[in-house]
Write an enzyme that holds these catalytic residues in place. Structure first.
Site, PDB file in Angstrom:
ATOM      1  N   GLY A  20       0.839  -1.192   0.000  1.00 30.89           N
ATOM      2  CA  GLY A  20       0.000   0.000   0.000  1.00 30.89           C
ATOM      3  C   GLY A  20       0.875   1.244   0.000  1.00 30.89           C
ATOM      4  O   GLY A  20       2.102   1.157   0.055  1.00 30.89           O
ATOM      5  N   ASN A  21       0.241   2.400  -0.049  1.00 33.35           N
ATOM      6  CA  ASN A  21       1.013   3.642  -0.094  1.00 33.35           C
ATOM      7  C   ASN A  21       1.601   4.020   1.261  1.00 33.35           C
ATOM      8  O   ASN A  21       2.565   4.770   1.312  1.00 33.35           O
ATOM      9  CB  ASN A  21       0.149   4.781  -0.647  1.00 33.35           C
ATOM     10  CG  ASN A  21       0.038   4.708  -2.157  1.00 33.35           C
ATOM     11  OD1 ASN A  21       1.005   4.942  -2.866  1.00 33.35           O
ATOM     12  ND2 ASN A  21      -1.132   4.325  -2.653  1.00 33.35           N
ATOM     13  N   SER A  22       1.050   3.496   2.358  1.00 34.53           N
ATOM     14  CA  SER A  22       1.614   3.795   3.682  1.00 34.53           C
ATOM     15  C   SER A  22       2.504   2.681   4.199  1.00 34.53           C
ATOM     16  O   SER A  22       3.501   2.924   4.856  1.00 34.53           O
ATOM     17  CB  SER A  22       0.511   4.014   4.722  1.00 34.53           C
ATOM     18  OG  SER A  22      -0.241   5.149   4.429  1.00 34.53           O
ATOM     19  N   ARG A  23       2.105   1.418   3.955  1.00 34.06           N
ATOM     20  CA  ARG A  23       2.871   0.314   4.537  1.00 34.06           C
ATOM     21  C   ARG A  23       2.692  -0.966   3.752  1.00 34.06           C
ATOM     22  O   ARG A  23       1.938  -1.023   2.790  1.00 34.06           O
ATOM     23  CB  ARG A  23       2.521   0.080   6.010  1.00 34.06           C
ATOM     24  CG  ARG A  23       1.183   0.612   6.444  1.00 34.06           C
ATOM     25  CD  ARG A  23       0.942   0.393   7.889  1.00 34.06           C
ATOM     26  NE  ARG A  23      -0.510   0.482   8.136  1.00 34.06           N
ATOM     27  CZ  ARG A  23      -1.113   0.069   9.207  1.00 34.06           C
ATOM     28  NH1 ARG A  23      -0.416  -0.489  10.175  1.00 34.06           N
ATOM     29  NH2 ARG A  23      -2.404   0.183   9.339  1.00 34.06           N
ATOM     30  N   HIS A  25       1.504  -4.925   3.841  1.00 33.38           N
ATOM     31  CA  HIS A  25       0.574  -5.810   4.543  1.00 33.38           C
ATOM     32  C   HIS A  25       0.927  -7.239   4.144  1.00 33.38           C
ATOM     33  O   HIS A  25       0.999  -7.558   2.957  1.00 33.38           O
ATOM     34  CB  HIS A  25      -0.865  -5.483   4.160  1.00 33.38           C
ATOM     35  CG  HIS A  25      -1.186  -4.016   4.290  1.00 33.38           C
ATOM     36  ND1 HIS A  25      -1.530  -3.430   5.483  1.00 33.38           N
ATOM     37  CD2 HIS A  25      -1.174  -3.015   3.376  1.00 33.38           C
ATOM     38  CE1 HIS A  25      -1.730  -2.135   5.298  1.00 33.38           C
ATOM     39  NE2 HIS A  25      -1.517  -1.849   4.025  1.00 33.38           N
ATOM     40  N   ILE A 118      -5.036  -2.416  -8.195  1.00 31.64           N
ATOM     41  CA  ILE A 118      -5.133  -3.861  -7.956  1.00 31.64           C
ATOM     42  C   ILE A 118      -5.637  -4.142  -6.536  1.00 31.64           C
ATOM     43  O   ILE A 118      -6.335  -5.136  -6.294  1.00 31.64           O
ATOM     44  CB  ILE A 118      -3.772  -4.571  -8.231  1.00 31.64           C
ATOM     45  CG1 ILE A 118      -3.909  -6.094  -8.179  1.00 31.64           C
ATOM     46  CG2 ILE A 118      -2.677  -4.096  -7.280  1.00 31.64           C
ATOM     47  CD1 ILE A 118      -4.736  -6.702  -9.270  1.00 31.64           C
ATOM     48  N   ASP A 119      -5.311  -3.245  -5.592  1.00 29.91           N
ATOM     49  CA  ASP A 119      -5.803  -3.421  -4.215  1.00 29.91           C
ATOM     50  C   ASP A 119      -7.326  -3.329  -4.170  1.00 29.91           C
ATOM     51  O   ASP A 119      -8.003  -4.103  -3.494  1.00 29.91           O
ATOM     52  CB  ASP A 119      -5.166  -2.409  -3.250  1.00 29.91           C
ATOM     53  CG  ASP A 119      -5.440  -0.957  -3.622  1.00 29.91           C
ATOM     54  OD1 ASP A 119      -5.722  -0.665  -4.809  1.00 29.91           O
ATOM     55  OD2 ASP A 119      -5.364  -0.097  -2.720  1.00 29.91           O
ATOM     56  N   ARG A 120      -7.883  -2.410  -4.963  1.00 28.79           N
ATOM     57  CA  ARG A 120      -9.340  -2.227  -4.980  1.00 28.79           C
ATOM     58  C   ARG A 120     -10.010  -3.434  -5.633  1.00 28.79           C
ATOM     59  O   ARG A 120     -11.031  -3.936  -5.144  1.00 28.79           O
ATOM     60  CB  ARG A 120      -9.690  -0.938  -5.726  1.00 28.79           C
ATOM     61  CG  ARG A 120      -9.105   0.304  -5.078  1.00 28.79           C
ATOM     62  CD  ARG A 120      -9.404   1.565  -5.896  1.00 28.79           C
ATOM     63  NE  ARG A 120     -10.836   1.832  -5.951  1.00 28.79           N
ATOM     64  CZ  ARG A 120     -11.390   2.655  -6.854  1.00 28.79           C
ATOM     65  NH1 ARG A 120     -10.641   3.240  -7.774  1.00 28.79           N
ATOM     66  NH2 ARG A 120     -12.688   2.863  -6.835  1.00 28.79           N
ATOM     67  N   THR A 197      -7.931  25.772  16.874  1.00 30.85           N
ATOM     68  CA  THR A 197      -7.538  25.327  15.536  1.00 30.85           C
ATOM     69  C   THR A 197      -7.482  23.800  15.417  1.00 30.85           C
ATOM     70  O   THR A 197      -8.025  23.211  14.480  1.00 30.85           O
ATOM     71  CB  THR A 197      -6.162  25.939  15.174  1.00 30.85           C
ATOM     72  OG1 THR A 197      -6.291  27.360  15.254  1.00 30.85           O
ATOM     73  CG2 THR A 197      -5.732  25.548  13.775  1.00 30.85           C
TER      74      THR A 197
END
Ligand SMILES: Nc1ncnc2c1ncn2[C@@H]1O[C@H](COP(=O)(O)OP(=O)(O)O)[C@@H](O)[C@H]1O
Ligand SMILES: CC(C)(COP(=O)(O)O)[C@@H](O)C(=O)NCCC(=O)O
Ligand SMILES: [K+]
Length: 278
Positions: A20-23, A25, A118-120, A197
């Site tokens: 994935g874009n963050s990590r 799996h 491909i993940d989707r 904020t």
């Protein structure tokens, strides 16, 4: 996290990797059984290049998880199935000798467009094959995505927006005076109209994401009243808890399953006529 159990049957072992874009799996399969799943950060290219030198699965796991316990030291190098939405990472993982990269043409989902992630595709396929179609998958990952298929296993389409973490990061990084808000800062629903904020950012991001999810689910159920909905991704638990508080009727039918992509990969492996991995 790392694999924590020792499989009793050590033949038919294969590793699944979703980039994935963050990590990263990971899942360890014994035949059709998903044995263990865990996440890691992206690995440096130097480490991945040394994977080709591994002689056993244990060598490999020691390289990937230097702090991890030994799984076993007798297994030969097992197949590694890779599904990636990060092309630069896909390329370096191919240095491992037993890699098979899953591409869109290997997923039997009908009506896909060439640039569909491909993940989707895999998550939708895994969810639909497990719980039935029509299916809508909500992936609360780096990006928040909605991906749907009808009763004929044909892609209906979907939507892509900034995920929760990316919304906070973008506001913090692309503005002159907004702070970087951390996810851990809040466990229960934030106040709706704060006078500060950080609170305003939390409110804006969280309530609009929840309203968006609710809206997509309602639109989906109007199209397919018997449609199912499954949710995955690193922010799934947080968002689901909020949804349950704010919109309990919307949240009730959701199937929550972090391993949807691995279920999709398993469908593909088990459907293979080549018997390479079984
Ligand atoms: N340990 C973690 N490391 C990174 N992100 C995490 C972690 N735990 C939860 N998250 C959340 O998960 C989201 C990323 O989801 P994930 O499904 O891992 O992404 P991807 O599959 O795109 O790599 C981030 O927005 C972040 O808020
Ligand atoms: C939308 C995504 C960035 C999601 O990636 P993720 O958040 O899971 O890392 C990925 O599925 C992708 O690059 N898709 C290609 C475009 C499309 O699906 O239409
Ligand atoms: K994902």
């Amino acid at each position: 996290m790392k694999p924590h159990k020792h499989p009793e049957h050590t033949d038919n072992i294969w590793l699944a990797l979703e980039i994935g874009n963050s990590r990263l799996h990971w899942a360890l399969f014994v035949g059709e059984t998903l044995y263990s799943a865990w996440d890691t950060g992206h690995l440096p290219e130097s480490v991945i290049q040394h994977l080709a030198e591994c002689q056993t699965l244990n060598d490999l796991l020691e390289k990937i998880f230097p702090q991890g316990e030994s799984l076993t030291d007798i297994l030969p190098l097992c197949p590694l199935l890779v599904a990636s939405v990060v092309p630069s990472q896909t390329a370096i993982w191919q240095t491992y000798p037993n890699t098979r990269v899953i591409t869109l043409d290997q997923v039997s989902l009908k009506g896909v467009y060439p640039t569909l992630g491909i993940d989707r595709a895999l998550a939708l396929w895994g969810a639909g094959k497990t719980w039935g179609f029509p299916m809508l998958v909500i992936d609360a990952g780096t990006a928040l995505t909605f991906t749907a298929a009808d009763a004929n296993e044909c892609l209906v389409g979907g939507a892509i927006l900034l995920g929760l973490g990316l919304q906070f990061a973008t506001l913090g990084q692309q503005t002159g005076q907004l702070p970087l808000v951390e996810m851990q800062d809040f466990v229960s629903l934030p106040p709706r109209f704060p006078l500060n904020t950080t609170g305003a950012i939390q409110s804006g991001v969280v309530y609009t994401i929840l309203a968006g999810i609710k809206d997509f689910i309602e639109a989906w159920l109007q199209l397919f009243p018997n449609g199912k909905i499954a949710m995955k991704g690193g922010d799934r638990t947080l968002l689901l808890n909020y949804l349950r508080t704010l919109y309990p009727k919307i949240a009730a039918p959701l199937i929550v399953e972090p391993n949807l992509i691995f279920l999709g990969m398993r469908e593909i492996v088990m459907g293979d006529s080549t018997d390479e991995i079984k």
